[in-house]
Design a protein around this motif. Structure first.
Motif, mmCIF file in Angstrom:
data_model
loop_
_atom_site.group_PDB
_atom_site.id
_atom_site.type_symbol
_atom_site.label_atom_id
_atom_site.label_comp_id
_atom_site.label_asym_id
_atom_site.label_seq_id
_atom_site.Cartn_x
_atom_site.Cartn_y
_atom_site.Cartn_z
ATOM 1 N N SER A 121 0.897 -33.238 -79.450
ATOM 2 C CA SER A 121 1.764 -32.683 -80.653
ATOM 3 C C SER A 121 1.949 -31.179 -80.422
ATOM 4 C CB SER A 121 1.031 -33.136 -81.763
ATOM 5 O OG SER A 121 -0.441 -32.430 -81.899
ATOM 6 N N PRO A 122 3.082 -30.614 -81.177
ATOM 7 C CA PRO A 122 3.261 -29.419 -81.592
ATOM 8 C C PRO A 122 1.907 -28.418 -81.743
ATOM 9 C CG PRO A 122 5.018 -30.695 -82.379
ATOM 10 C CD PRO A 122 3.905 -31.601 -82.310
ATOM 11 N N LYS A 123 1.085 -29.137 -82.710
ATOM 12 C CA LYS A 123 -0.119 -28.054 -83.112
ATOM 13 C C LYS A 123 -1.092 -28.120 -81.693
ATOM 14 C CE LYS A 123 -0.197 -29.192 -87.737
ATOM 15 N NZ LYS A 123 -0.912 -29.579 -89.148
ATOM 16 N N GLU A 124 -1.057 -29.227 -81.115
ATOM 17 C CA GLU A 124 -2.107 -29.246 -79.989
ATOM 18 C C GLU A 124 -1.458 -28.293 -78.812
ATOM 19 O OE1 GLU A 124 -3.850 -33.743 -80.389
ATOM 20 O OE2 GLU A 124 -2.378 -33.259 -78.801
ATOM 21 N N ARG A 125 -0.242 -28.183 -78.720
ATOM 22 C CA ARG A 125 0.403 -27.426 -77.648
ATOM 23 C C ARG A 125 0.188 -26.043 -77.990
ATOM 24 N NH1 ARG A 125 4.548 -31.435 -77.640
ATOM 25 N NH2 ARG A 125 5.891 -30.325 -78.942
ATOM 26 N N GLU A 126 0.471 -25.694 -79.192
ATOM 27 C CA GLU A 126 0.357 -24.293 -79.706
ATOM 28 C C GLU A 126 -1.332 -23.866 -79.533
ATOM 29 O OE1 GLU A 126 0.817 -21.621 -83.974
ATOM 30 O OE2 GLU A 126 1.497 -23.696 -83.585
ATOM 31 N N ALA A 127 -2.116 -24.810 -80.044
ATOM 32 C CA ALA A 127 -3.647 -24.424 -79.782
ATOM 33 C C ALA A 127 -3.795 -24.286 -78.159
ATOM 34 C CB ALA A 127 -4.459 -25.293 -80.238
ATOM 35 N N GLU A 128 -3.263 -25.092 -77.298
ATOM 36 C CA GLU A 128 -3.635 -24.925 -75.856
ATOM 37 C C GLU A 128 -2.928 -23.590 -75.397
ATOM 38 O OE1 GLU A 128 -2.976 -27.519 -71.844
ATOM 39 O OE2 GLU A 128 -2.174 -28.122 -73.627
ATOM 40 N N ALA A 129 -1.761 -23.202 -75.809
ATOM 41 C CA ALA A 129 -1.017 -22.259 -75.453
ATOM 42 C C ALA A 129 -1.945 -20.694 -75.820
ATOM 43 C CB ALA A 129 0.234 -21.783 -75.955
ATOM 44 N N LYS A 130 -2.457 -20.972 -77.035
ATOM 45 C CA LYS A 130 -3.379 -19.608 -77.454
ATOM 46 C C LYS A 130 -4.527 -19.716 -76.688
ATOM 47 C CE LYS A 130 -1.799 -19.538 -82.166
ATOM 48 N NZ LYS A 130 -2.283 -19.874 -83.776
ATOM 49 N N ALA A 131 -5.151 -20.779 -76.323
ATOM 50 C CA ALA A 131 -6.618 -20.721 -75.580
ATOM 51 C C ALA A 131 -6.355 -20.135 -74.021
ATOM 52 C CB ALA A 131 -6.934 -22.044 -75.579
ATOM 53 N N GLN A 132 -4.960 -20.588 -73.464
ATOM 54 C CA GLN A 132 -4.640 -20.034 -72.297
ATOM 55 C C GLN A 132 -4.546 -18.666 -72.378
ATOM 56 O OE1 GLN A 132 -1.627 -22.414 -70.959
ATOM 57 N NE2 GLN A 132 -2.631 -24.230 -70.539
ATOM 58 N N GLU A 133 -3.967 -18.049 -73.351
ATOM 59 C CA GLU A 133 -3.587 -16.782 -73.447
ATOM 60 C C GLU A 133 -5.058 -15.613 -73.785
ATOM 61 O OE1 GLU A 133 -0.886 -13.509 -76.289
ATOM 62 O OE2 GLU A 133 -0.850 -15.874 -76.428
ATOM 63 N N ALA A 134 -5.835 -16.318 -74.400
ATOM 64 C CA ALA A 134 -7.055 -15.749 -74.772
ATOM 65 C C ALA A 134 -8.047 -15.812 -73.203
ATOM 66 C CB ALA A 134 -7.969 -16.377 -75.709
ATOM 67 N N ALA A 135 -7.811 -16.919 -72.668
ATOM 68 C CA ALA A 135 -8.725 -16.920 -71.260
ATOM 69 C C ALA A 135 -8.172 -15.904 -70.361
ATOM 70 C CB ALA A 135 -8.624 -18.380 -70.715
ATOM 71 N N LYS A 136 -6.778 -15.856 -70.213
ATOM 72 C CA LYS A 136 -6.047 -14.960 -69.233
ATOM 73 C C LYS A 136 -6.460 -13.268 -69.849
ATOM 74 C CE LYS A 136 -1.688 -13.516 -67.563
ATOM 75 N NZ LYS A 136 -0.277 -13.840 -67.730
ATOM 76 N N LYS A 137 -6.535 -13.090 -71.232
ATOM 77 C CA LYS A 137 -6.905 -11.755 -71.391
ATOM 78 C C LYS A 137 -8.542 -11.391 -71.156
ATOM 79 C CE LYS A 137 -5.034 -10.448 -75.199
ATOM 80 N NZ LYS A 137 -4.819 -10.203 -76.835
ATOM 81 N N ALA A 138 -9.455 -12.463 -71.318
ATOM 82 C CA ALA A 138 -10.795 -12.232 -71.007
ATOM 83 C C ALA A 138 -10.737 -12.058 -69.602
ATOM 84 C CB ALA A 138 -11.313 -13.511 -71.635
ATOM 85 N N GLY A 139 -10.152 -12.864 -68.727
ATOM 86 C CA GLY A 139 -10.288 -12.516 -67.292
ATOM 87 C C GLY A 139 -9.785 -11.382 -66.570
#
Length: 366
Positions: A315-333
């Motif tokens: 769903s759009p909400k799940e895709r948005e949450a997944e994109a935010k999680a990937q961005e946060a993981a990238k920044k933490a890395g």
């Protein structure tokens, strides 16, 4: 000999007083095609090709058939047609279609010889497992033995509409989740029952599919044009209450076993009634040309990668949450990774001479 192999042009041989050896009955090019063929039938001839693997005859012996044909020992006898692909929740694929075709051929042969067993006077279609039929299988694991025509939807949907060839009053017992093909299969039967927890959804628009099994004409016949447009275009999931109000269902039971028993009970009543055969006329004559066009449209959608394009989607909400999680993981890395600027600064500090602390003058001991 060469003179005798000429084609007869409609006149007698003047020399011998008889026709030539090869006449119009032996040369195909002398025939004129007197029948017509629509686009749906003509285009399907381009699907048949050489075998993909090896030949396959009927259901596999070590496993249960994906379609079971049973006859009850009741008065009158009732024919039970049961979907039995429990491992795939009775989803439609090429293997299930071949087993249904095998079973329907046995049914038609049985009806041609009523002296073998007592001829059934009604039929019931049902499914084993938690769902009657959730539609097509998006990722089938096919057995060897198929050709290009058997994996096409024209041959895949053909066994599901052969229940209309039986010419007997029939009832379809539904349960679980019904999506797309399961709803289309049930609409080829005049009467439909379901359990209270069942749900129906066409789901063609969101999955990039088109109607099949003459669904485009069965929906307006069962629900009317307005109801068919509302159900098909909204692409929503409907409960048993909504299906009863729309005219899709004719009865509801509290459990799966209850709806199967009720379907068998009503089928026996139809078989005993002298007016039961009139129920067969509820479904009009099958439009074979429409069936062919629908099958070709489904094949065209599959070749353009449009069918089941959203299966497994989010769903759009799940895709948005997944994109935010990937961005946060990238920044933490990036924060954990040693930066090149800090390394260069450290090297510059190492090159510079170390500053020694000033020595204090020792005071003379006083």
């Amino acid at each position: 000999m060469a003179a005798e192999l000429k084609t007869w042009d409609g006149s007698l041989d003047e020399e011998k007083g008889r026709r030539a050896l090869l006449g119009a009955h032996l040369l195909p090019n002398r025939y004129n095609k007197v029948c017509t063929m629509g686009p749906g039938q003509a285009l399907m001839w381009g699907i048949s090709a050489k075998p993909i693997n090896t030949l396959q005859f009927g259901p596999d012996c070590p496993e249960d058939s994906r379609h079971r044909v049973l006859i009850t020992k009741t008065t009158p006898p009732v024919l039970l047609l049961e979907l039995n692909a429990v491992a795939t929740f009775n989803m439609m694929d090429a293997d299930t279609s071949q087993d249904i075709l095998y079973g329907m051929d046995a049914v038609l042969q049985l009806l041609k010889s009523p002296k073998t067993v007592n001829k059934p006077l009604a039929y019931v279609i049902q499914g084993s497992g938690p769902h009657f039929c959730p539609g097509g299988n998006p990722n089938p694991k096919l057995y060897p033995g198929h050709i290009a025509l058997t994996v096409n939807q024209y041959a895949g949907y053909l066994p599901f509409i052969r229940c209309r060839e039986i010419a007997l009053p029939g009832i379809c017992a539904l349960h679980g989740s019904m999506v797309g093909g399961g709803v289309a299969y049930s609409l080829n039967n005049p009467v439909r029952f379901a359990d209270s927890k069942a749900s129906a959804c066409f789901g063609n628009l969101s999955r990039g599919a088109v109607p099949g099994m003459v669904l485009s004409s069965n929906i307006p016949q069962a629900l009317g044009l307005q109801g068919a447009l509302d159900i098909y275009l909204t692409d929503s999931t409907y409960s048993t209450y909504a299906c009863v109000k729309a005219g899709y269902l004719h009865g509801v039971q509290s459990s799966i076993s209850g709806v199967k028993q009720e379907a068998l009970k009503q089928a026996r009543r139809l078989g005993q009634s002298p007016l039961g055969m009139r129920i067969v006329g509820i479904k009009p004559e099958l439009d074979v040309e429409r069936f062919g066009l629908e099958a070709w449209a489904i094949d065209l959608g599959a070749r353009t990668e449009g069918v089941f394009r959203n299966v497994g989607g989010k769903s759009p909400k799940e895709r948005e949450a997944e994109a935010k999680a990937q961005e946060a993981a990238k920044k933490a890395g990036e924060d954990d990774k040693p930066k090149q600027e800090d390394w260069n600064e450290w090297r510059r500090r190492q090159i510079q001479p170390k500053k020694r602390p000033k020595r204090r003058a020792k005071r003379p001991a006083g």
